[in-house]
Design an enzyme around this catalytic site. Structure first.
Site, PDB file in Angstrom:
ATOM      1  N   HIS A  24      -8.406   3.532   4.011  1.00  0.00           N
ATOM      2  CA  HIS A  24      -8.653   4.079   5.349  1.00  0.00           C
ATOM      3  C   HIS A  24     -10.144   4.082   5.720  1.00  0.00           C
ATOM      4  CE1 HIS A  24      -4.692   5.628   4.470  1.00  0.00           C
ATOM      5  NE2 HIS A  24      -4.586   6.228   5.637  1.00  0.00           N
ATOM      6  N   GLU A  69      -5.777   8.796  10.204  1.00  0.00           N
ATOM      7  CA  GLU A  69      -4.402   8.649  10.709  1.00  0.00           C
ATOM      8  C   GLU A  69      -4.207   9.402  12.013  1.00  0.00           C
ATOM      9  OE1 GLU A  69      -1.238   8.774   7.833  1.00  0.00           O
ATOM     10  OE2 GLU A  69      -2.464   7.670   6.398  1.00  0.00           O
ATOM     11  N   ASP A 118       0.863  -1.188   0.000  1.00  0.00           N
ATOM     12  CA  ASP A 118       0.000   0.000   0.000  1.00  0.00           C
ATOM     13  C   ASP A 118       0.900   1.239   0.000  1.00  0.00           C
ATOM     14  OD1 ASP A 118      -2.370   1.662   0.404  1.00  0.00           O
ATOM     15  OD2 ASP A 118      -1.714   1.883   2.478  1.00  0.00           O
ATOM     16  N   SER A 119       0.273   2.392  -0.200  1.00  0.00           N
ATOM     17  CA  SER A 119       1.004   3.650  -0.147  1.00  0.00           C
ATOM     18  C   SER A 119       1.490   3.966   1.273  1.00  0.00           C
ATOM     19  CB  SER A 119       0.100   4.779  -0.620  1.00  0.00           C
ATOM     20  OG  SER A 119      -1.090   4.791   0.149  1.00  0.00           O
ATOM     21  N   CYS A 130     -11.386   3.327  -0.429  1.00  0.00           N
ATOM     22  CA  CYS A 130     -10.050   3.773  -0.027  1.00  0.00           C
ATOM     23  C   CYS A 130      -9.714   2.992   1.236  1.00  0.00           C
ATOM     24  CB  CYS A 130     -10.066   5.276   0.249  1.00  0.00           C
ATOM     25  SG  CYS A 130      -8.544   5.876   0.987  1.00  0.00           S
ATOM     26  N   CYS A 167      -4.179  -1.188  -2.092  1.00  0.00           N
ATOM     27  CA  CYS A 167      -4.353   0.265  -2.179  1.00  0.00           C
ATOM     28  C   CYS A 167      -5.277   0.511  -3.367  1.00  0.00           C
ATOM     29  CB  CYS A 167      -2.992   0.908  -2.426  1.00  0.00           C
ATOM     30  SG  CYS A 167      -3.045   2.672  -2.777  1.00  0.00           S
TER      31      CYS A 167
HETATM   32  N1  DGL Z   1      -4.118   3.782   0.215  1.00  0.00           N
HETATM   33  C1  DGL Z   1      -4.734   4.824  -0.556  1.00  0.00           C
HETATM   34  C2  DGL Z   1      -5.967   4.282  -1.279  1.00  0.00           C
HETATM   35  O1  DGL Z   1      -6.549   3.285  -0.911  1.00  0.00           O
HETATM   36  C3  DGL Z   1      -5.125   6.006   0.316  1.00  0.00           C
HETATM   37  C4  DGL Z   1      -3.973   6.825   0.831  1.00  0.00           C
HETATM   38  C5  DGL Z   1      -3.214   7.548  -0.266  1.00  0.00           C
HETATM   39  O2  DGL Z   1      -3.732   8.524  -0.853  1.00  0.00           O
HETATM   40  O3  DGL Z   1      -2.116   7.121  -0.551  1.00  0.00           O
HETATM   41  O4  DGL Z   1      -6.371   4.843  -2.260  1.00  0.00           O
END
Ligand code: DGL
Length: 268
Positions: free
Chosen positions: A186, A152, A10-11, A184, A73
């Site tokens: 989160h 977060e 993931d990011s 997303c 992600c």
């Molecule tokens: N993990 C990213 C997503 O699911 C969200 C956080 C980001 O913008 O990197 O799109």
């Protein structure tokens, strides 16, 4: 039969919601998690950049002998999954298709809402999938960029977050949506607050949960499930900020994060 780990990336920390579901639904598996905490957020970056980042991470995960990769992600799935699938011989799955399939199956009004990052919404990937599954479906999408920092910060149950949710989602109430995809990583952590605002008539679809289900089917079909006793080993790597990562992981995961190492991802 195959005790090689599953690579999950993931990011940053958000993909831990996907890792958590994999731990719950596939407790027999080993996992390597990579969070690109140095280069987060992906949600506002271009397709070329996300493809470059995702390729580097896949190259890193392959050095760990992973048997399959989960792009945990939504943004990387929307912008890079197709390339990654073309370029790799091991299975690579994303989080968008499983959530879309579930939403298409459960909707009765045929009006589905999608909330996600700006880049995911702009890619149109959820809409494309949903309309391929059922051309009668109407998709209402909304980018909600403030949700990630609120999660977060730990403000999942907070008046400020409730206000932000109302501000973003009020326009979705004008459509008769009966399903809302939390597109997303989160957003499943805001499930209670979003559910309260949208009301009981709207089913919230958690792509993390659906992805773990799809992963199980894939591992079964390809006879990649781990049936050995060497199981449940989770290793974490990040590109920066170990302490913040571990603090978030300890809030989200069912088990303690013992060791997290830093990787110079630009070198891959
Ligand atoms: N993990 C990213 C997503 O699911 C969200 C956080 C980001 O913008 O990197 O799109």
């Amino acid at each position: 039969m195959d005790n090689r780990p599953i690579g999950v990336f993931d990011s940053g920390v958000g993909g831990l919601t996907v890792a958590r579901e994999i731990m719950r639904q596939l407790p027999g598996e080993n996992m390597i998690y990579f969070g690109d905490t140095a280069r987060v957020p992906y949600g506002s970056k271009s397709k070329d950049t996300i493809i470059k980042y995702s390729r580097q991470i896949v190259r890193f995960l392959l050095t760990k002998n992973v048997k399959a990769i989960v792009v945990a992600c939504n943004t990387a799935t929307a912008l890079a999954l197709k390339e990654l699938q073309k370029e790799n011989t091991i299975p690579v799955i994303g989080v968008i298709e499983p959530g879309a399939i579930t939403a298409a199956k459960t909707t009765e009004t045929k009006n589905i809402g999608v909330v996600a990052t700006e880049s995911t919404i702009k890619s149109g990937m959820y809409t494309t999938f949903l309309r391929e599954l059922d051309p009668q479906i109407t998709v209402v999408s909304k980018a909600c960029p403030l949700f990630c920092p609120l999660v977060e910060e730990g403000w999942t149950d907070d008046r400020v977050t409730d206000e932000v949710i109302a501000r973003y989602l009020h326009e979705l109430k004008d459509y008769e949506i009966d399903s809302l995809i939390l597109g997303c990583t989160h957003y499943p952590l805001l499930r209670s607050a979003i559910g309260r605002y949208m009301g009981e008539g709207v089913k919230l679809v958690n792509p993390a949960y659906e992805t773990a289900k799809s992963l199980r089917v894939l591992l079964e079909e390809q006879q990649l499930l781990n049936t050995q006793t060497d199981r449940g080993h989770y290793t974490y790597f990040v590109s920066d900020g170990v302490d913040n990562f571990v603090a978030f992981a300890d809030r989200v995961l069912p088990c303690e994060v013992k060791l997290t190492s830093i990787v110079n991802i630009e070198s891959y």
